[in-house]
Scaffold this active site. Structure first.
Site, PDB file in Angstrom:
ATOM      1  CG  ASN A   1      -8.891   5.330  -2.583  1.00  0.00           C
ATOM      2  OD1 ASN A   1      -9.728   5.873  -3.302  1.00  0.00           O
ATOM      3  ND2 ASN A   1      -8.947   4.040  -2.300  1.00  0.00           N
TER       4      ASN A   1
ATOM      5  NE  ARG B   1      -4.007   1.563  -1.312  1.00  0.00           N
ATOM      6  CZ  ARG B   1      -5.261   1.796  -0.947  1.00  0.00           C
ATOM      7  NH1 ARG B   1      -5.506   2.519   0.139  1.00  0.00           N
ATOM      8  NH2 ARG B   1      -6.275   1.334  -1.656  1.00  0.00           N
TER       9      ARG B   1
ATOM     10  CB  CYS C   1      -4.341  -2.864  -0.711  1.00  0.00           C
ATOM     11  SG  CYS C   1      -2.807  -3.046  -1.662  1.00  0.00           S
TER      12      CYS C   1
ATOM     13  CB  CYS D   1     -13.725 -14.350   4.700  1.00  0.00           C
ATOM     14  SG  CYS D   1     -14.164 -14.465   2.955  1.00  0.00           S
TER      15      CYS D   1
END
Length: 557
Positions: free
Chosen positions: A86, A89, A203, A357
């Site tokens: 985290n 940002r 993100c 994925c």
């Protein structure tokens, strides 16, 4: 523009008889001097109540700015705790906040700016059950969330509560900000239908430039101030879009949609508010991570297809998978038919095919695209590579099933108790001659102080670092190598680390095991908080300048 008719506490330290104190006039003198602002605007800010949904990248930029501007009451809703990933940002949190609730960390950040601000922490998920209660006593709600379900829920809740909504969104190099008015236009007028889940990046997958969070967060606060004070023209019926790559800002105007249904209730599931993803998801066959692990240990394991980006694969490698990025599975891509033919041939040879994925969304879309191109019968991995990581960590013995290379390179991080026998079995054969196992046990003392318990916190990529340590030692020695590290809360006597090396010669195994332990201590980003008998606690091994802690193994013996 925002009514001020509710009983409120606000920042009482800056108001006496509804007038600004000398300290407030000094603190906000540069703001009061703005044209059209003055002391009356500052008084409105001091009595304003603003609720912020999300304490992440946007929340970390928004909340301190609200406090610095003089907003008297700030509420924050977020259920998460601070993680190392985290910090690049979410700048209101620091290294020492890792493991703490984000709302708790933000409360301290606000107190450091202005201890007079009333901060209301809500360590919970914003949902349909609590939305009405949370919005009831606020003048404005800010949506700084990171998912579409919460975004649409915020919009609907603001309409029902008759409060303005200021929303921001960030991803990669881009950001958006807008204002929804209770009588419209709202977020739903701009985006009537939620996107399909498989089309959504977050993100963690797509990445985000930290400065974009700061830019959008600043714009959000500017809109909030304009609404409270009544100065300027807020972004009602307009969306501002920012592209950091080109330094361009553009504006999109929109109006109330005559076809938009009225908001009559709140829903947690975005599908219930207009999404259509359910039918498409049901059309794709899936396999669980646990089932896939058992199949990978079979004589004829399924073929794995990795549709992630190059950057994602670098962070979490998937060994021996076929690389077919999503942009090559677009119907317009000349490679789609080539990939489909290759997978159809694999199925004819008796091999199953599982598409992977990061979280299991894009893999479903890939299965649909490949089926339409001539490769039916493919499976999508539920939960993606993250679910596979969790399944590996939950049971060390399962990892041995996929360790089909020689020398063995077995590495896992788990919150479950460590199983020495499983690790020993993973590397041991009758021909190995010697198996050396290192057990890192939580000691009851450190530098003369009695230790009551430990708390280990790992970087999201710690398992990859652990895997690389094992690989380096195995490649250098040609021996079988395995290691497992436990995270979470441990008490004295618990095993936190197991490192095992198998060799035909005992001395070689000892030397390789010692090297492996040193590699893990120096190179795997795992941090430890020691709790002492006197009630004190401290983090150990935090090194700001490296990928991992300088002494992650301190306290093991």
């Amino acid at each position: 523009m925002v009514p001020h008719d509710r009983a409120r506490e606000g920042n009482a330290s800056y108001l006496v008889d509804d007038d600004l104190t000398p300290e407030a006039r000094e603190r906000y003198s540069r703001q009061i001097a703005l044209p059209g602002f003055g002391t009356d605007a500052q008084r409105k800010l001091a009595t304003a109540r603003v609720l912020v949904i999300g304490a992440g990248g946007l929340g970390s930029a928004i909340v301190p700015a609200l406090a610095a501007t003089g907003v008297g009451t700030i509420g924050v809703v977020d259920p998460d705790r601070v993680e190392l990933s985290n910090l690049h940002r979410q700048t209101a949190h620091g290294v020492t906040d890792i493991g703490r609730p984000k709302v708790e960390s933000l409360a301290e950040a606000v107190a450091a700016i202005d201890p007079g601000v009333r901060f209301i922490a809500n360590e919970l998920m914003f949902d349909a059950g609590n939305a009405e209660r949370l919005l009831r006593d606020y003048d404005i709600v800010i949506d700084g969330s990171d998912n579409f379900s919460t975004r649409y829920l915020c919009s609907d809740a603001a309409v029902l509560a008759s409060v303005p909504l200021v929303w921001g969104a960030v991803l990669r190099y881009d950001g958006q900000v807008g204002v929804s008015w209770p009588t419209g236009p709202t977020y739903r007028d701009l985006f009537p239908v939620p996107p399909e889940p498989e089309d959504v990046l977050d993100c963690a997958i797509g990445g985000v430039l930290p400065s974009v969070c700061a830019v959008i967060g600043g714009l959000v606060v500017a809109e909030v101030v304009k609404l409270i004070v009544g100065v300027g023209a807020p972004l009602v019926g307009r969306m501002l879009s920012y592209d950091a790559r080109t330094a361009r800002v553009r504006e999109i105007s929109f109006d109330r949609s005559p076809d938009a249904p009225p908001v009559t209730g709140l829903h947690d599931d975005v599908d219930a508010t207009g999404g259509t993803s359910g039918a498409r998801a049901d059309a794709v066959a899936t396999v669980t991570a646990e089932s896939l692990l058992s199949q990978l240990g079979a004589e004829h394991p399924p073929v794995l297809v990795d549709v992630r980006t190059h950057e994602e694969r670098a962070l979490r490698p998937l060994v021996d998978a076929l690389i077919m990025p999503m942009d090559e599975l677009d119907p317009r891509s000349p490679r789609l038919s080539e990939h489909a033919a290759r997978l159809a041939a694999a199925q004819l040879n008796g091999s199953g095919v599982v598409v992977v994925c990061t979280i299991g969304a894009r893999s479903r879309r890939a299965v649909l695209a490949l089926a339409e191109a001539g490769a039916p019968g493919l499976l999508s991995l539920e939960g993606g590579i993250l679910a596979l990581d969790a399944a590996l960590a939950a049971n060390v013995a399962n990892v041995a099933n996929v360790a089909n290379v020689d020398p063995v390179i077995l590495a896992t991080i788990t919150a479950e108790p460590l199983d020495e026998a499983a690790v020993r079995d993973a590397v041991g054969t009758a021909s190995d001659g010697a198996i050396v196992v290192f057990l890192g046990v939580v000691r009851d003392h450190d530098s003369g102080r009695r230790v009551r318990a430990l708390e280990y916190s790992a970087h999201p990529d710690a398992e990859r670092f652990l895997h690389e340590c094992c690989r380096r030692v195995a490649d250098a020695t040609g021996l079988r190598v395995a290691a497992a590290h436990r995270v979470g809360d441990l008490v004295v006597g618990d095993v936190a680390l197991i490192a095992a090396v198998a060799s035909a010669h005992r001395a070689e195994a000892f030397a390789a095991c010692a090297t492996l332990v040193d590699e893990i201590k120096a190179g795997v980003p795992i941090w430890k908080r020691q709790r002492f008998d006197d009630g004190a606690s401290e983090w150990v091994g935090l090194d700001h300048g490296s990928a991992g802690p300088a002494s992650a193994g301190v306290g093991l013996g």
